[in-house]
Design an enzyme around this catalytic site. Structure first.
Site, PDB file in Angstrom:
ATOM      1  N   GLY A   1      65.832  51.838   7.526  1.00  0.00           N
ATOM      2  CA  GLY A   1      65.250  52.274   8.794  1.00  0.00           C
ATOM      3  C   GLY A   1      65.935  51.715  10.024  1.00  0.00           C
ATOM      4  O   GLY A   1      65.495  51.960  11.140  1.00  0.00           O
TER       5      GLY A   1
ATOM      6  N   GLU B   1      67.703  48.468   1.987  1.00  0.00           N
ATOM      7  CA  GLU B   1      68.205  49.810   1.658  1.00  0.00           C
ATOM      8  C   GLU B   1      68.631  50.581   2.904  1.00  0.00           C
ATOM      9  O   GLU B   1      68.016  51.592   3.252  1.00  0.00           O
ATOM     10  CB  GLU B   1      67.092  50.624   0.978  1.00  0.00           C
ATOM     11  CG  GLU B   1      66.663  50.112  -0.345  1.00  0.00           C
ATOM     12  CD  GLU B   1      65.420  50.824  -0.852  1.00  0.00           C
ATOM     13  OE1 GLU B   1      65.177  50.760  -2.055  1.00  0.00           O
ATOM     14  OE2 GLU B   1      64.689  51.438  -0.051  1.00  0.00           O
TER      15      GLU B   1
ATOM     16  N   ARG C   1      71.086  55.402   7.115  1.00  0.00           N
ATOM     17  CA  ARG C   1      71.712  55.821   8.369  1.00  0.00           C
ATOM     18  C   ARG C   1      72.639  54.742   8.942  1.00  0.00           C
ATOM     19  O   ARG C   1      73.740  55.029   9.393  1.00  0.00           O
ATOM     20  CB  ARG C   1      70.601  56.099   9.377  1.00  0.00           C
ATOM     21  CG  ARG C   1      71.051  56.546  10.744  1.00  0.00           C
ATOM     22  CD  ARG C   1      69.890  56.472  11.729  1.00  0.00           C
ATOM     23  NE  ARG C   1      68.673  56.987  11.160  1.00  0.00           N
ATOM     24  CZ  ARG C   1      68.346  58.265  11.126  1.00  0.00           C
ATOM     25  NH1 ARG C   1      69.129  59.153  11.660  1.00  0.00           N
ATOM     26  NH2 ARG C   1      67.217  58.657  10.573  1.00  0.00           N
TER      27      ARG C   1
ATOM     28  N   ARG D   1      68.424  68.392  12.180  1.00  0.00           N
ATOM     29  CA  ARG D   1      67.623  67.301  12.746  1.00  0.00           C
ATOM     30  C   ARG D   1      67.132  67.572  14.183  1.00  0.00           C
ATOM     31  O   ARG D   1      65.988  67.266  14.484  1.00  0.00           O
ATOM     32  CB  ARG D   1      68.396  65.977  12.680  1.00  0.00           C
ATOM     33  CG  ARG D   1      68.709  65.571  11.228  1.00  0.00           C
ATOM     34  CD  ARG D   1      69.286  64.181  11.125  1.00  0.00           C
ATOM     35  NE  ARG D   1      68.375  63.177  11.557  1.00  0.00           N
ATOM     36  CZ  ARG D   1      68.490  62.470  12.672  1.00  0.00           C
ATOM     37  NH1 ARG D   1      69.534  62.645  13.459  1.00  0.00           N
ATOM     38  NH2 ARG D   1      67.598  61.578  13.010  1.00  0.00           N
TER      39      ARG D   1
ATOM     40  N   CYS E   1      69.502  82.159  13.801  1.00  0.00           N
ATOM     41  CA  CYS E   1      68.558  83.077  14.445  1.00  0.00           C
ATOM     42  C   CYS E   1      67.199  82.421  14.625  1.00  0.00           C
ATOM     43  O   CYS E   1      66.202  82.847  14.030  1.00  0.00           O
ATOM     44  CB  CYS E   1      68.444  84.352  13.618  1.00  0.00           C
ATOM     45  SG  CYS E   1      70.023  85.145  13.480  1.00  0.00           S
ATOM     46  N   GLU E   2      67.166  81.370  15.380  1.00  0.00           N
ATOM     47  CA  GLU E   2      65.950  80.636  15.713  1.00  0.00           C
ATOM     48  C   GLU E   2      66.111  80.171  17.147  1.00  0.00           C
ATOM     49  O   GLU E   2      67.133  79.560  17.479  1.00  0.00           O
ATOM     50  CB  GLU E   2      65.820  79.371  14.852  1.00  0.00           C
ATOM     51  CG  GLU E   2      65.606  79.583  13.396  1.00  0.00           C
ATOM     52  CD  GLU E   2      64.200  80.017  13.057  1.00  0.00           C
ATOM     53  OE1 GLU E   2      63.260  79.566  13.728  1.00  0.00           O
ATOM     54  OE2 GLU E   2      64.046  80.825  12.130  1.00  0.00           O
TER      55      GLU E   2
END
Ligand SMILES: Cc1ncc(COP(=O)(O)O)c(C=O)c1O
Length: 436
Positions: free
Chosen positions: A247, A289, A292, A328, A359-360
């Site tokens: 995190g 862990e 990112r 994201r 197409c959004e």
């Protein structure tokens, strides 16, 4: 000659011409320097520690090889990630198997491959795992049995996007850290300790992702020590392993300083050591862990500008990728930065919106970025895309997944080939009755 953006000693415009765009480019040097920081500032600084890379951030067989060479472990959350690691020759004993809804097949694969430990998310999984592990005759020595760790939700608020919080009570992950007899956690500990097929090593928590303060991590450690003491008093169980999860945040802009690992780990280890001493508990083995933190700023994505439109005073720069290669921003408003890779030194000409091609309406990669005047054919580089971009990519709008190139000191190698339209069709089948 106009200077182009360089990444890992490679000219980004050249990379875009060779491998086409969109293109993920990863600087191996940055990944290895993060691994070195883990070794020097965590493993070398604190005894009885271990670090696993959370491979959900980015995993290919080549990435597994880098992590192996760097001597770290691997956290996997699915049969697919586990299979990737095994195919890369990653030592199974250095793998931790996660997952909040593991299938029987995945648990069997984890057991058969001899992973180092399985992080159990709930009671039902625990019972299933116990039954599966019991199918094989186990030596009476507990140390020879498959090792499990129970995932706990410590109930702390890490101040990040709500979609990235994972350690709250009432969420879907782990067993709540409730006090007292009869709690799910106590039940799980009792069950695990009475099992003849598995061994309980300790507890795991992960407070959430993209966190820039260390309060939540530290508070989670405090709460876990209280839990460890309770488990020792109630069941005589000594926690041998405590897994702090990951995190650790990475700033969106490459101009902002890298957050040192020690900012999190020193604070957590300090509190753990103090609290264990105060309660007369043996300090457990600690695992972290990071996902990112290890890979995010090693990665950039190169796009080609296809169109520029000025509408109601807003300049939209339309690129040849979008939410299919980076979901994201549309999923939880993640922020990114970009520059024009073929003219990085040109002066800014104003703010633009970088629009994805899907197409959004919500497919906007960056809402507000200062760029020089941009035109069709320019190459954009979006920074900090090494984590959760390739791994979250989809084929929406039947867009093939981009290639991934690993660069280092002027060398570039393919990690993943670009999907072709035929690759996308490879699983399709037309039922006989539809064929005329
Ligand atoms: C259990 C666990 N560990 C580690 C991580 C890695 O998180 P990050 O990439 O934010 O470091 C995650 C991410 O979801 C996770 O769920």
């Amino acid at each position: 000659m106009v200077a182009h953006l360089q990444w890992g000693g490679m000219d980004c415009v050249e990379l875009a011409h060779i491998w086409e765009t969109p293109l993920y480019v990863l600087d191996e040097g940055i990944i290895r320097s993060r691994c070195a920081e883990i070794r020097s500032d965590f493993l070398g600084r604190w005894a009885k520690t271990w670090a696993c890379y959370a491979s959900k951030a980015f995993l290919t067989t080549g990435m597994a090889c880098i992590v192996d060479q760097e001597g770290l472990g691997l956290d996997v959350v699915s049969g697919g990630e586990l299979y990737t690691a095994i195919r890369a020759g990653f030592p199974p004993y250095r793998i931790k198997m996660h997952g909040s809804a593991k299938s029987e097949r995945e648990l069997r694969l984890a057991l058969a491959s001899g992973v180092g430990s399985i992080i159990v998310d709930g009671l039902m999984e625990l019972e299933l795992l116990d039954a599966l592990a019991g199918e094989v005759r186990r030596p009476p020595d507990r140390r020879e049995r498959p090792r499990i760790v129970l995932r706990v939700a410590p109930g702390v608020d890490p101040h990040t996007h709500s979609f990235l919080i994972t350690g709250q009570t009432g969420g879907k992950f782990g067993l709540p850290l409730e006090d007292g007899e009869g709690s799910l956690l106590s039940e799980a500990v009792r069950f695990a300790l009475s099992s003849k097929s598995i061994t309980l090593g300790g507890f795991h928590f992960h407070v959430g992702s993209q966190i820039f303060e260390n309060h939540a991590h530290v508070e989670a450690v405090r709460r876990m020590v209280v839990c460890m003491e309770r488990m020792q008093k109630t069941f005589g169980f000594k926690t041998r392993e405590l897994n702090f999860g990951g995190g650790f945040g990475v700033p969106a802009s490459p101009d902002k300083p890298h957050v040192p690992l020690r900012f999190f780990t020193d604070a957590m280890m300090g509190v753990l050591t103090e609290e264990c001493e105060a309660r007369n508990l043996e300090r457990p083995y600690v695992t972290i862990e990071p996902g990112r933190w290890l890979v995010s700023d090693a990665g950039i994505t190169l796009y080609t500008v296809e169109t520029v439109k000025r509408l109601d005073g807003v300049t939209y720069v339309g690129v040849d990728g979008g939410m299919a290669d980076n979901p994201r921003p549309s999923l939880y408003g993640a922020e990114y930065c970009a520059i024009v890779a073929n003219r990085p030194d040109d002066p800014p000409a104003g703010k633009v919106v970088i629009a994805g091609r899907c197409c959004e309406t919500g497919d906007i990669l960056i809402r507000d970025v200062e760029l020089p005047a941009v035109t069709r054919g320019d190459i954009l580089a979006v920074f900090n895309t090494g984590a959760y971009n390739f791994s979250m990519a989809s084929n929406y709008n039947r867009l093939p997944r981009p290639a991934v190139v690993l660069v280092r000191d002027g060398w570039a190698d393919l990690l993943v080939a670009r999907q072709t339209w035929d690759d996308m069709l490879s699983g399709d089948s037309i039922p006989e009755r539809l064929l005329r």
